[in-house]
Scaffold this motif. Sequence first.
Motif: not given
Length: 95
Positions: A2-3, A6, A81-82, A85, A89
């Motif tokens: 994901g990073l 981004a 990416s979101a 994330s 989470q």
Amino acid sequence: MGLLLAGVTSVLDAGTVVLLIPLLQRLFHTTGALGGATGLDRDINRYLAPFLTGSNGAVVLHLVLLFIAVLLLKNLCYYISAYLSVLVQEDRKSV
């Protein structure tokens, strides 16, 4: 992952802004505020040379299509990416 996506999103975001320079120059028939080719103008022209050949209408069409493609790719990378994330989470999958 994901990073990384981004980071790709940020690079593509800058790329869309850079693509606007030759597009606006072609639309408004300008060469820039300084009157000559700057280093950025030379680099953009070198990298976009395949898209800058032909009549003015064809060049504008190529640049608009390239701009839309980069914008769609940027938004896709941002969405993935979101999404990744949110998965991290919510502790459903560790990426």
